[in-house]
Design a protein around this motif. Structure first.
Motif, short mmCIF file in Angstrom:
data_model
loop_
_atom_site.label_atom_id
_atom_site.label_comp_id
_atom_site.label_asym_id
_atom_site.label_seq_id
_atom_site.Cartn_x
_atom_site.Cartn_y
_atom_site.Cartn_z
N VAL A 35 0.86 -1.19 0.00
CA VAL A 35 0.00 0.00 0.00
C VAL A 35 0.89 1.24 0.00
O VAL A 35 1.84 1.33 0.79
CB VAL A 35 -0.93 0.02 1.24
N PRO A 36 0.66 2.19 -0.92
CA PRO A 36 1.50 3.39 -0.98
C PRO A 36 1.55 4.15 0.35
O PRO A 36 0.55 4.23 1.06
CB PRO A 36 0.84 4.24 -2.06
N GLU A 37 2.69 4.71 0.65
CA GLU A 37 2.92 5.41 1.91
C GLU A 37 1.99 6.61 2.09
O GLU A 37 1.70 7.01 3.21
CB GLU A 37 4.38 5.84 1.99
N ARG A 38 1.50 7.19 0.99
CA ARG A 38 0.64 8.38 1.11
C ARG A 38 -0.66 8.08 1.86
O ARG A 38 -1.34 8.98 2.32
CB ARG A 38 0.35 8.97 -0.26
N TYR A 39 -1.03 6.80 1.95
CA TYR A 39 -2.23 6.40 2.69
C TYR A 39 -1.95 6.09 4.15
O TYR A 39 -2.89 5.90 4.91
CB TYR A 39 -2.88 5.18 2.03
N GLY A 40 -0.70 6.04 4.52
CA GLY A 40 -0.34 5.73 5.89
C GLY A 40 0.37 4.39 5.96
O GLY A 40 0.49 3.68 4.97
N PRO A 41 0.85 4.04 7.14
CA PRO A 41 1.53 2.75 7.30
C PRO A 41 0.56 1.59 7.08
O PRO A 41 -0.58 1.63 7.55
CB PRO A 41 2.03 2.77 8.74
N TRP A 42 1.03 0.57 6.38
CA TRP A 42 0.14 -0.54 6.03
C TRP A 42 -0.46 -1.20 7.26
O TRP A 42 -1.61 -1.62 7.23
CB TRP A 42 0.87 -1.57 5.17
N ASP A 43 0.30 -1.27 8.37
CA ASP A 43 -0.23 -1.95 9.55
C ASP A 43 -1.34 -1.14 10.22
O ASP A 43 -2.29 -1.71 10.78
CB ASP A 43 0.86 -2.31 10.54
N ARG A 44 -1.30 0.18 10.13
CA ARG A 44 -2.38 1.01 10.67
C ARG A 44 -3.63 0.87 9.81
O ARG A 44 -4.76 0.84 10.32
CB ARG A 44 -1.97 2.49 10.69
N ILE A 45 -3.44 0.79 8.51
CA ILE A 45 -4.57 0.61 7.58
C ILE A 45 -5.25 -0.73 7.84
O ILE A 45 -6.48 -0.81 7.97
CB ILE A 45 -4.08 0.71 6.12
N TYR A 46 -4.45 -1.78 7.96
CA TYR A 46 -4.98 -3.11 8.23
C TYR A 46 -5.69 -3.16 9.57
O TYR A 46 -6.77 -3.76 9.70
CB TYR A 46 -3.85 -4.15 8.18
N ASP A 47 -5.10 -2.50 10.57
CA ASP A 47 -5.70 -2.48 11.91
C ASP A 47 -7.09 -1.82 11.87
O ASP A 47 -8.03 -2.32 12.48
CB ASP A 47 -4.79 -1.74 12.88
N LEU A 48 -7.23 -0.73 11.15
CA LEU A 48 -8.53 -0.07 11.03
C LEU A 48 -9.54 -0.99 10.35
O LEU A 48 -10.68 -1.13 10.82
CB LEU A 48 -8.41 1.24 10.25
N LEU A 49 -9.13 -1.64 9.27
CA LEU A 49 -10.01 -2.58 8.58
C LEU A 49 -10.50 -3.67 9.52
O LEU A 49 -11.71 -3.94 9.61
CB LEU A 49 -9.30 -3.22 7.39
N ARG A 50 -9.60 -4.30 10.26
CA ARG A 50 -9.97 -5.39 11.15
C ARG A 50 -10.83 -4.93 12.32
O ARG A 50 -11.79 -5.60 12.70
CB ARG A 50 -8.71 -6.10 11.69
N ARG A 51 -10.50 -3.77 12.91
CA ARG A 51 -11.31 -3.26 14.02
C ARG A 51 -12.73 -3.01 13.56
O ARG A 51 -13.69 -3.35 14.25
CB ARG A 51 -10.71 -1.95 14.56
N TRP A 52 -12.87 -2.41 12.38
CA TRP A 52 -14.21 -2.11 11.88
C TRP A 52 -14.95 -3.37 11.47
O TRP A 52 -16.17 -3.42 11.52
CB TRP A 52 -14.13 -1.11 10.74
N GLN A 53 -14.23 -4.40 11.03
CA GLN A 53 -14.89 -5.68 10.74
C GLN A 53 -15.43 -6.30 12.02
O GLN A 53 -16.56 -6.80 12.05
CB GLN A 53 -13.91 -6.65 10.08
N ARG A 54 -14.62 -6.29 13.06
CA ARG A 54 -15.02 -6.92 14.32
C ARG A 54 -16.18 -6.22 15.00
O ARG A 54 -17.05 -6.88 15.58
CB ARG A 54 -13.82 -6.97 15.28
N ASP A 55 -16.20 -4.89 14.97
CA ASP A 55 -17.25 -4.19 15.70
C ASP A 55 -18.49 -3.89 14.85
O ASP A 55 -19.44 -3.29 15.32
CB ASP A 55 -16.73 -2.91 16.36
N GLY A 56 -18.49 -4.33 13.58
CA GLY A 56 -19.67 -4.20 12.74
C GLY A 56 -19.82 -2.87 12.03
O GLY A 56 -20.86 -2.59 11.43
#
Length: 65
Positions: A35-56
């Protein structure tokens, strides 16, 4: 303390940038680390995706759309 001010360290990456990173990765089908750096660190992006998946949150967004 003035209303509307949050305590703690300010965010380096906006939530919009992180969501755009999720969208880019989904469209491109690339590995998370590409994932390009302009979007942020890949691990932060993935963390947001997973948190939002878990909490609905993603389900709620899609239902509202």
């Amino acid at each position: 303390m003035p209303a509307g001010k949050k305590q703690g360290r300010p965010r380096t990456w906006t939530r919009r940038q992180l969501i755009d990173g999720i969208r880019w990765r989904t469209r491109a089908g690339a590995p998370w680390r590409d994932v390009p750096e302009r979007y942020g660190p890949w691990d932060r992006i993935y963390d947001l995706l997973r948190r939002w998946q878990r909490d609905g949150t993603w389900k709620l967004i899609l239902e509202q759309l």
